[in-house]
Write an enzyme that holds these catalytic residues in place. Sequence first.
Site, mmCIF file in Angstrom:
data_model
loop_
_atom_site.group_PDB
_atom_site.id
_atom_site.type_symbol
_atom_site.label_atom_id
_atom_site.label_comp_id
_atom_site.label_asym_id
_atom_site.label_seq_id
_atom_site.Cartn_x
_atom_site.Cartn_y
_atom_site.Cartn_z
ATOM 1 N N ARG A 107 0.882 -1.183 0.000
ATOM 2 C CA ARG A 107 0.000 0.000 0.000
ATOM 3 C C ARG A 107 0.907 1.217 0.000
ATOM 4 O O ARG A 107 1.716 1.392 0.913
ATOM 5 C CB ARG A 107 -0.922 0.001 1.216
ATOM 6 C CG ARG A 107 -1.595 1.345 1.440
ATOM 7 C CD ARG A 107 -2.701 1.301 2.449
ATOM 8 N NE ARG A 107 -3.859 0.609 1.924
ATOM 9 C CZ ARG A 107 -5.082 0.651 2.469
ATOM 10 N NH1 ARG A 107 -5.283 1.370 3.556
ATOM 11 N NH2 ARG A 107 -6.084 -0.009 1.935
ATOM 12 N N HIS A 134 -7.576 0.946 -6.294
ATOM 13 C CA HIS A 134 -7.716 0.033 -5.144
ATOM 14 C C HIS A 134 -8.378 -1.265 -5.654
ATOM 15 O O HIS A 134 -9.518 -1.562 -5.317
ATOM 16 C CB HIS A 134 -8.569 0.710 -4.071
ATOM 17 C CG HIS A 134 -8.484 0.074 -2.714
ATOM 18 N ND1 HIS A 134 -7.674 -1.009 -2.432
ATOM 19 C CD2 HIS A 134 -9.121 0.374 -1.552
ATOM 20 C CE1 HIS A 134 -7.808 -1.332 -1.169
ATOM 21 N NE2 HIS A 134 -8.681 -0.525 -0.607
ATOM 22 N N GLN A 137 -10.100 -4.014 -3.309
ATOM 23 C CA GLN A 137 -11.398 -3.610 -2.771
ATOM 24 C C GLN A 137 -12.511 -3.934 -3.759
ATOM 25 O O GLN A 137 -13.565 -4.467 -3.390
ATOM 26 C CB GLN A 137 -11.394 -2.095 -2.481
ATOM 27 C CG GLN A 137 -12.715 -1.579 -1.941
ATOM 28 C CD GLN A 137 -13.030 -2.142 -0.573
ATOM 29 O OE1 GLN A 137 -12.222 -2.020 0.331
ATOM 30 N NE2 GLN A 137 -14.190 -2.770 -0.415
ATOM 31 N N ASP A 218 -17.923 6.799 -0.957
ATOM 32 C CA ASP A 218 -16.680 6.661 -0.204
ATOM 33 C C ASP A 218 -16.449 7.964 0.553
ATOM 34 O O ASP A 218 -17.133 8.964 0.302
ATOM 35 C CB ASP A 218 -15.515 6.373 -1.172
ATOM 36 C CG ASP A 218 -14.263 5.892 -0.460
ATOM 37 O OD1 ASP A 218 -14.308 5.683 0.773
ATOM 38 O OD2 ASP A 218 -13.219 5.750 -1.134
ATOM 39 N N CYS A 259 -16.586 1.182 1.060
ATOM 40 C CA CYS A 259 -15.425 0.323 1.347
ATOM 41 C C CYS A 259 -14.933 0.469 2.777
ATOM 42 O O CYS A 259 -14.169 -0.364 3.246
ATOM 43 C CB CYS A 259 -14.312 0.609 0.350
ATOM 44 S SG CYS A 259 -13.577 2.252 0.511
ATOM 45 N N ARG A 287 -13.118 -8.900 1.634
ATOM 46 C CA ARG A 287 -11.714 -8.576 1.354
ATOM 47 C C ARG A 287 -10.862 -9.821 1.602
ATOM 48 O O ARG A 287 -9.961 -10.144 0.835
ATOM 49 C CB ARG A 287 -11.233 -7.436 2.271
ATOM 50 C CG ARG A 287 -11.893 -6.090 2.032
ATOM 51 C CD ARG A 287 -11.498 -5.492 0.701
ATOM 52 N NE ARG A 287 -10.086 -5.337 0.557
ATOM 53 C CZ ARG A 287 -9.356 -4.311 1.019
ATOM 54 N NH1 ARG A 287 -9.970 -3.329 1.626
ATOM 55 N NH2 ARG A 287 -8.045 -4.250 0.832
HETATM 56 N N1 CP Z 1 -11.162 -0.258 2.541
HETATM 57 C C1 CP Z 1 -9.887 -0.268 2.977
HETATM 58 O O1 CP Z 1 -8.946 -0.403 2.204
HETATM 59 O O2 CP Z 1 -9.756 -0.216 4.338
HETATM 60 P P1 CP Z 1 -8.398 0.044 5.126
HETATM 61 O O3 CP Z 1 -7.906 1.432 4.734
HETATM 62 O O4 CP Z 1 -8.766 -0.055 6.570
HETATM 63 O O5 CP Z 1 -7.400 -1.005 4.720
#
Ligand code: CP
Length: 301
Positions: A107, A134, A137, A218, A259, A287
């Site tokens: 990430r 992403h 997700q 979001d 998400c 996930r």
């Molecule tokens: N949706 C998501 O990626 O959550 P986090 O940022 O908690 O990993």
Amino acid sequence: MRHFLDIHTTSPKELRRIIDTGRAIKEARKGKPKGALDQETPLKDHVVALIFEKPSTRTRVSFDVGVRQMGGSTMVLSGADMQLGHGETIADTARVLSRYVDLIMMRTFEEDTLLEMAEHATVPVINGLTNRTHPCQIMADILTFEEHNGPIRGKKVVWSGDGNNVFASFAHAAKQFEFDLVFTGPPPLDPEGSLDGLYSIVRDPHEAVEGADLVVTDTWVSMHDPQSARERRHNQLRGYQVNRALMDSAKPDALFMHCLPAHRDDEATSEVMDGPNSVIFDEAENRLHAQKAVMKWCLES
Ligand code: CP
């Protein structure tokens, strides 16, 4: 060896295979404690590096638990604590990590960082979110939609709010999974023009969600957005809040997704988030299952 970097760079056939595998993996685990091993353990004797340059709850825990359930072990690394955060090149980091671990999930901020990691790693690299996309997700979201409402092909999905990185992966998915995606939001927050995805824009949110099978939103201020933009964003996006009135314009059985993490009663009301159409916690759970399928796919020859 296969990287999972984005939805638009993975073929529709492979994406379908991953979704179906995720569903089967989930089904096979029903009733088992979270710590129990899966029947199949494709990560046995494997070590997975999970690198985070941004905060995370779902991505971190779901990857960590998923690797353990598939028989492997994990190493959670913070970008700031690695030499990567103190001048070592991404290329050298990729080459070194590849000597120790069997798979890397990252990430990060800039997409180029992820792409450089993948270019120089000799083990698979998975995109755990960048400022642009992403994909993990959205794989979980497709799995969730299909569990509740059947095949997503031909369905209408409406995104209300900021045209951010999660939207970008939805736009990629619309092309690959052949669903109809509508963006509704203010022009300054339109998705970036160079997206290799498929969507249309309808400015009026109620008009946009007419006939929708899925409504998605979001957070209004993403992790990479300056906090100084908060007040302006709230003013721009207030009219795109997902509330009961907006959901009433969609199909009666339309699903609601977010998400997470959410700012309750900003981008969506608690009434919608906790209401009968909401599948936000199924999304979070999925996930785990979808990413296990992604990791399995990456390691298959
Ligand atoms: N949706 C998501 O990626 O959550 P986090 O940022 O908690 O990993």
